[in-house]
Design an enzyme around this catalytic site. Structure first.
Site, PDB file in Angstrom:
ATOM      1  N   SER A  23      -8.031 -11.095  -5.275  1.00  0.00           N
ATOM      2  CA  SER A  23      -9.062 -11.730  -4.455  1.00  0.00           C
ATOM      3  C   SER A  23     -10.235 -10.788  -4.168  1.00  0.00           C
ATOM      4  CB  SER A  23      -8.441 -12.171  -3.138  1.00  0.00           C
ATOM      5  OG  SER A  23      -9.438 -12.698  -2.293  1.00  0.00           O
ATOM      6  N   LEU A  75     -15.996 -10.321   3.484  1.00  0.00           N
ATOM      7  CA  LEU A  75     -15.690 -11.745   3.304  1.00  0.00           C
ATOM      8  C   LEU A  75     -16.919 -12.645   3.145  1.00  0.00           C
ATOM      9  CD1 LEU A  75     -12.727 -12.078   5.843  1.00  0.00           C
ATOM     10  CD2 LEU A  75     -12.597 -11.761   3.374  1.00  0.00           C
ATOM     11  N   ASN A 101      -7.316 -17.683  -1.274  1.00  0.00           N
ATOM     12  CA  ASN A 101      -7.143 -16.581  -0.315  1.00  0.00           C
ATOM     13  C   ASN A 101      -7.925 -16.927   0.951  1.00  0.00           C
ATOM     14  OD1 ASN A 101      -8.314 -13.911   0.858  1.00  0.00           O
ATOM     15  ND2 ASN A 101      -6.660 -13.182  -0.431  1.00  0.00           N
ATOM     16  N   CYS A 131      -7.673  -7.772   6.005  1.00  0.00           N
ATOM     17  CA  CYS A 131      -9.016  -7.333   5.629  1.00  0.00           C
ATOM     18  C   CYS A 131      -9.524  -6.276   6.605  1.00  0.00           C
ATOM     19  CB  CYS A 131     -10.008  -8.497   5.598  1.00  0.00           C
ATOM     20  SG  CYS A 131     -11.611  -7.949   4.982  1.00  0.00           S
TER      21      CYS A 131
HETATM   22  C1  LIG Z   1     -15.137  -5.720  -3.435  1.00  0.00           C
HETATM   23  C2  LIG Z   1     -13.765  -6.136  -2.975  1.00  0.00           C
HETATM   24  C3  LIG Z   1     -13.624  -7.310  -2.240  1.00  0.00           C
HETATM   25  C4  LIG Z   1     -12.360  -7.720  -1.788  1.00  0.00           C
HETATM   26  N1  LIG Z   1     -12.227  -8.896  -1.098  1.00  0.00           N
HETATM   27  C5  LIG Z   1     -10.993  -9.324  -0.725  1.00  0.00           C
HETATM   28  C6  LIG Z   1     -10.824 -10.594  -0.077  1.00  0.00           C
HETATM   29  O1  LIG Z   1     -11.781 -11.333   0.116  1.00  0.00           O
HETATM   30  N2  LIG Z   1      -9.569 -10.960   0.302  1.00  0.00           N
HETATM   31  C7  LIG Z   1      -8.467 -10.160   0.052  1.00  0.00           C
HETATM   32  O2  LIG Z   1      -7.346 -10.532   0.407  1.00  0.00           O
HETATM   33  N3  LIG Z   1      -8.594  -8.975  -0.593  1.00  0.00           N
HETATM   34  C8  LIG Z   1      -9.819  -8.545  -0.981  1.00  0.00           C
HETATM   35  N4  LIG Z   1      -9.941  -7.349  -1.663  1.00  0.00           N
HETATM   36  C9  LIG Z   1      -8.737  -6.541  -1.939  1.00  0.00           C
HETATM   37  C10 LIG Z   1      -8.204  -6.771  -3.364  1.00  0.00           C
HETATM   38  O3  LIG Z   1      -7.832  -8.113  -3.556  1.00  0.00           O
HETATM   39  C11 LIG Z   1      -6.997  -5.850  -3.662  1.00  0.00           C
HETATM   40  O4  LIG Z   1      -5.975  -6.119  -2.734  1.00  0.00           O
HETATM   41  C12 LIG Z   1      -7.346  -4.373  -3.574  1.00  0.00           C
HETATM   42  O5  LIG Z   1      -8.654  -4.130  -4.041  1.00  0.00           O
HETATM   43  C13 LIG Z   1      -6.373  -3.487  -4.357  1.00  0.00           C
HETATM   44  O6  LIG Z   1      -6.380  -3.791  -5.748  1.00  0.00           O
HETATM   45  P1  LIG Z   1      -7.295  -3.014  -6.840  1.00  0.00           P
HETATM   46  O7  LIG Z   1      -7.102  -1.537  -6.603  1.00  0.00           O
HETATM   47  O8  LIG Z   1      -6.791  -3.471  -8.169  1.00  0.00           O
HETATM   48  O9  LIG Z   1      -8.694  -3.437  -6.586  1.00  0.00           O
HETATM   49  C14 LIG Z   1     -11.213  -6.924  -2.098  1.00  0.00           C
HETATM   50  C15 LIG Z   1     -11.360  -5.756  -2.862  1.00  0.00           C
HETATM   51  C16 LIG Z   1     -12.614  -5.357  -3.309  1.00  0.00           C
HETATM   52  C17 LIG Z   1     -12.726  -4.100  -4.131  1.00  0.00           C
END
Ligand SMILES: Cc1cc2nc3c(=O)[nH]c(=O)nc-3n(C[C@H](O)[C@H](O)[C@H](O)COP(=O)(O)O)c2cc1C
Length: 305
Positions: A23, A75, A101, A131
């Site tokens: 997400s 968000l 989400n 978040c």
């Molecule tokens: C730019 C950005 C925006 C994100 N927005 C959300 C979100 O809206 N809701 C959520 O549950 N996680 C959000 N996340 C978290 C990611 O879904 C994920 O849990 C986290 O980045 C770890 O995974 P990764 O290292 O592969 O990015 C966001 C991450 C990033 C980098």
């Protein structure tokens, strides 16, 4: 040699491959859909939805770090109604599971969104109680077991599709929250969200991010994610969507061995949009090389000392 089965089951939702996208890193799929057919994916966790439209936080809201990024996007999204009217029909053109989400300011808001999204026909709801980039709700729900349980209960009682609760790594003992959420009736857990971090410009002495702090993601967080998935898998009997720092098949396999039934790719999509497809292909090769009949055989297969 017969091909390994790549299907996995996440709380009753059958994914054609264990690789989904995380997400907030894939929008609603429109941009990535220009690179490849979204049906290649096991599932899409859409950008975090809120009851009302949100503009997000002021810029700068992304900063690079060693082996990762900090974000304080906060968000930004069109709101749940606009998602249902405009984005869900687009996603429904593809043969891919859609995971909505959601983030609420109150437990009631979570309930309302679950009702609307269930009726709209999403495949699963991912309840974000983690978040770090919003003032109200957000992280507060994910760091207190009683609040996490209350939100989970509210989401479950207003959903007709499986509910997966997304846990925060910004806690001393993640198993405490996992147990509270499991006892409140969650169907699955996803972890980890981003780790709170900060960068400072030494000349201006200003934080790089306008919000001062943000959430760390990318390869730097993988070992934390593997450790937390391993701990949670031992603490509760729920399927886990593992994420945090996955950029190649080896990373995804580690999360599955630690106990994840499926994995999400997030930040790595920014550097290479094809990462989720490459991770899937790499997992298939790995399963073949290890003589597995099914990729699901990796789940929980770690042999701790
Ligand atoms: C730019 C950005 C925006 C994100 N927005 C959300 C979100 O809206 N809701 C959520 O549950 N996680 C959000 N996340 C978290 C990611 O879904 C994920 O849990 C986290 O980045 C770890 O995974 P990764 O290292 O592969 O990015 C966001 C991450 C990033 C980098």
């Amino acid at each position: 040699m017969t091909e390994p089965c790549m299907k996995v089951n996440l709380a009753g939702v059958e994914l054609k491959s264990p690789v989904v996208v995380a997400s907030g890193t894939f929008g609603f799929g429109r941009e990535y859909g220009q690179f490849y057919d979204l049906s290649e994916l096991g599932g899409i966790c859409v950008k975090g939805l809120t009851a009302q439209r949100r503009e997000g936080n002021p810029a700068p809201r992304i900063a690079e770090t060693p082996m990762g990024i900090l974000n304080s996007v906060g968000l930004q999204n069109p709101g749940v109604d606009a998602f249902i009217a405009e984005e869900l029909p687009f996603l429904r053109q593809y043969d891919v599971k859609v995971i909505a989400n959601i983030s609420g300011n109150t437990p009631e808001e979570y309930g309302e969104m679950c009702e609307k999204l269930s009726a709209a026909g999403v495949d699963m709801i991912e309840v974000n109680i983690s978040c770090p980039n919003v003032k109200a709700g957000g992280l507060a729900y994910g760091t207190k077991p009683e609040l996490a349980a209350e939100v989970t209960h509210m989401a479950k009682s207003h959903s007709t599709v499986p509910v997966m609760v997304k846990l925060s790594p910004n806690v001393t003992d993640i198993t405490e929250i996992a147990r509270a959420v499991a006892d409140a009736g969650a169907d699955a857990l996803s972890l980890i969200n981003t780790l709170r971090g900060m960068r400072i410009d030494i000349n201006t002495r200003r934080p790089i991010l306008k919000m001062n702090t943000g959430g760390l993601s990318g390869p730097a967080v993988l070992p934390v994610a593997v450790r937390m998935v391993w701990e949670v898998a031992q603490a509760v009997n729920l399927p886990i969507l593992g994420m945090g720092g996955v950029s190649k098949a080896d990373d995804a396999a580690q999360l599955m061995l630690a106990g994840a039934s499926a994995v999400a790719v997030g930040t790595a999509c920014f550097a290479d949009p094809y990462t989720p497809v490459k991770v899937r292909d790499g997992l298939k090769e790995l399963a073949q090389a290890q003589g597995l009949e099914s990729i699901a055989q990796l789940t929980g297969g770690v042999r701790p000392w």
